[in-house]
Design an enzyme around this catalytic site. Sequence first.
Site, PDB file in Angstrom:
ATOM      1  N   ASP A  44      -2.266   3.529  34.360  1.00 33.52           N
ATOM      2  CA  ASP A  44      -2.818   4.954  33.244  1.00 33.52           C
ATOM      3  C   ASP A  44      -2.468   6.363  34.486  1.00 33.52           C
ATOM      4  OD1 ASP A  44      -4.135   5.991  30.898  1.00 33.52           O
ATOM      5  OD2 ASP A  44      -4.995   7.354  33.302  1.00 33.52           O
ATOM      6  N   TYR A  49      -1.526  15.131  36.716  1.00 36.70           N
ATOM      7  CA  TYR A  49      -2.234  13.745  37.976  1.00 36.70           C
ATOM      8  C   TYR A  49      -0.936  14.316  39.089  1.00 36.70           C
ATOM      9  CZ  TYR A  49      -4.471  11.297  35.491  1.00 36.70           C
ATOM     10  OH  TYR A  49      -6.064  11.227  34.208  1.00 36.70           O
ATOM     11  N   LYS A  74      -0.226  11.177  29.477  1.00 42.73           N
ATOM     12  CA  LYS A  74      -0.730  12.588  28.638  1.00 42.73           C
ATOM     13  C   LYS A  74      -0.765  12.978  28.791  1.00 42.73           C
ATOM     14  CE  LYS A  74      -4.786   9.621  30.819  1.00 42.73           C
ATOM     15  NZ  LYS A  74      -4.064   9.043  31.626  1.00 42.73           N
ATOM     16  N   HIS A 110      -4.242  15.279  26.707  1.00 39.43           N
ATOM     17  CA  HIS A 110      -5.551  15.115  27.296  1.00 39.43           C
ATOM     18  C   HIS A 110      -6.711  15.685  27.035  1.00 39.43           C
ATOM     19  CE1 HIS A 110      -4.894  14.311  32.131  1.00 39.43           C
ATOM     20  NE2 HIS A 110      -6.297  14.258  32.195  1.00 39.43           N
ATOM     21  N   LEU A 192     -16.895   3.580  36.478  1.00 42.14           N
ATOM     22  CA  LEU A 192     -17.615   3.231  37.529  1.00 42.14           C
ATOM     23  C   LEU A 192     -18.262   4.427  38.078  1.00 42.14           C
ATOM     24  CD1 LEU A 192     -15.601   0.742  40.105  1.00 42.14           C
ATOM     25  CD2 LEU A 192     -17.151   0.440  38.194  1.00 42.14           C
ATOM     26  N   LYS A 232     -10.131   3.347  39.275  1.00 43.40           N
ATOM     27  CA  LYS A 232      -8.995   3.288  40.404  1.00 43.40           C
ATOM     28  C   LYS A 232      -9.312   3.354  41.753  1.00 43.40           C
ATOM     29  CE  LYS A 232      -8.259   7.323  42.890  1.00 43.40           C
ATOM     30  NZ  LYS A 232      -9.180   8.183  44.283  1.00 43.40           N
ATOM     31  N   SER A 233      -8.847   2.867  42.728  1.00 45.44           N
ATOM     32  CA  SER A 233      -8.587   2.665  44.440  1.00 45.44           C
ATOM     33  C   SER A 233      -7.584   3.102  45.151  1.00 45.44           C
ATOM     34  CB  SER A 233      -9.226   1.751  44.258  1.00 45.44           C
ATOM     35  OG  SER A 233      -9.245   2.106  45.988  1.00 45.44           O
ATOM     36  N   ARG A 238     -10.106  -2.916  47.024  1.00 41.95           N
ATOM     37  CA  ARG A 238     -10.840  -2.385  46.480  1.00 41.95           C
ATOM     38  C   ARG A 238     -10.198  -2.717  44.890  1.00 41.95           C
ATOM     39  NH1 ARG A 238     -15.279   1.289  47.552  1.00 41.95           N
ATOM     40  NH2 ARG A 238     -16.111   0.757  48.665  1.00 41.95           N
TER      41      ARG A 238
END
Length: 277
Positions: A44, A49, A74, A110, A192, A232-233, A238
């Site tokens: 994604d 971004y 997006k 978005h 998270l 996301k990491s 992770r």
Amino acid sequence: MTPTVTLNNGVPMPQIGYGVFQIPDADAATAVGTALREGYRSVDTAAVYGNEAGTGAALAACGIPREDVFVTTKLWNGAGTTWTRDLVLREFDASLARLGLDHVDLYLIHWPHPMRDDYLTIWRAFEEIARSGRARAIGVSNFQPAHLRRLIAETDTVPAVNQIELHPWLQQTELRSLHAESGIVTEAWSPLGQGKLLDAPALAKIAAKHGRTPAQIVLRWHLQLGNVVIPKSATPSRIRENFDVLGFTLDQEDLAALAALDNGTRLGPDPDTFDAS
């Protein structure tokens, strides 16, 4: 194997994806490549971004057949722009070019920006993109119930997905209920809670019970609710940990404890008032 959900047009979508928000373009190829090696088959990204090119480089280099990776991007419908059909199509073409792809699997608006009243115009251009086959599915992000109801009433296509802020502190019951009624898949960004909720004692208790980390408990909770998640990491360990959430099941006691964490805390912008530049 990664579980999937079936979108309202029949397209399957992996329930676990890799989000590249806030990952610099120079680092995106490495991070996305790591995720793909760990087994992720959904990525994604977004125009805003600034890492579509790096994401595309990872897709080109990974050796995985294109049809086996679900790619989402997006439209950044920022302020100061009069959104027309032609402009939406140009922006979509630019995203495809940066990604190095001839199609994406999912294209999202978005933000709704209701104060500008242009999301219907944008959506009709999205419908044209979908008819062309260059986006296998189209959807929205951060749309509230009123925005969705208007879109459904005044256009020909029900969004396949609504990607929203969703985590145990903000469980979005009304919105998820509308999604279920309308055949819209719920996708969670910030699943998270930016890590801010992972110290909750209830999570620590459930994590100890299952021999898992609090993050894995939260991601498993999303999956059992039927949500799509895009943790996301940029840290390989992770990335691996966030994908390893299929080997256990939360019981009803666990789910009740997680439901009790809902306190309405929104960590991102309010979609009813946010007007992005």
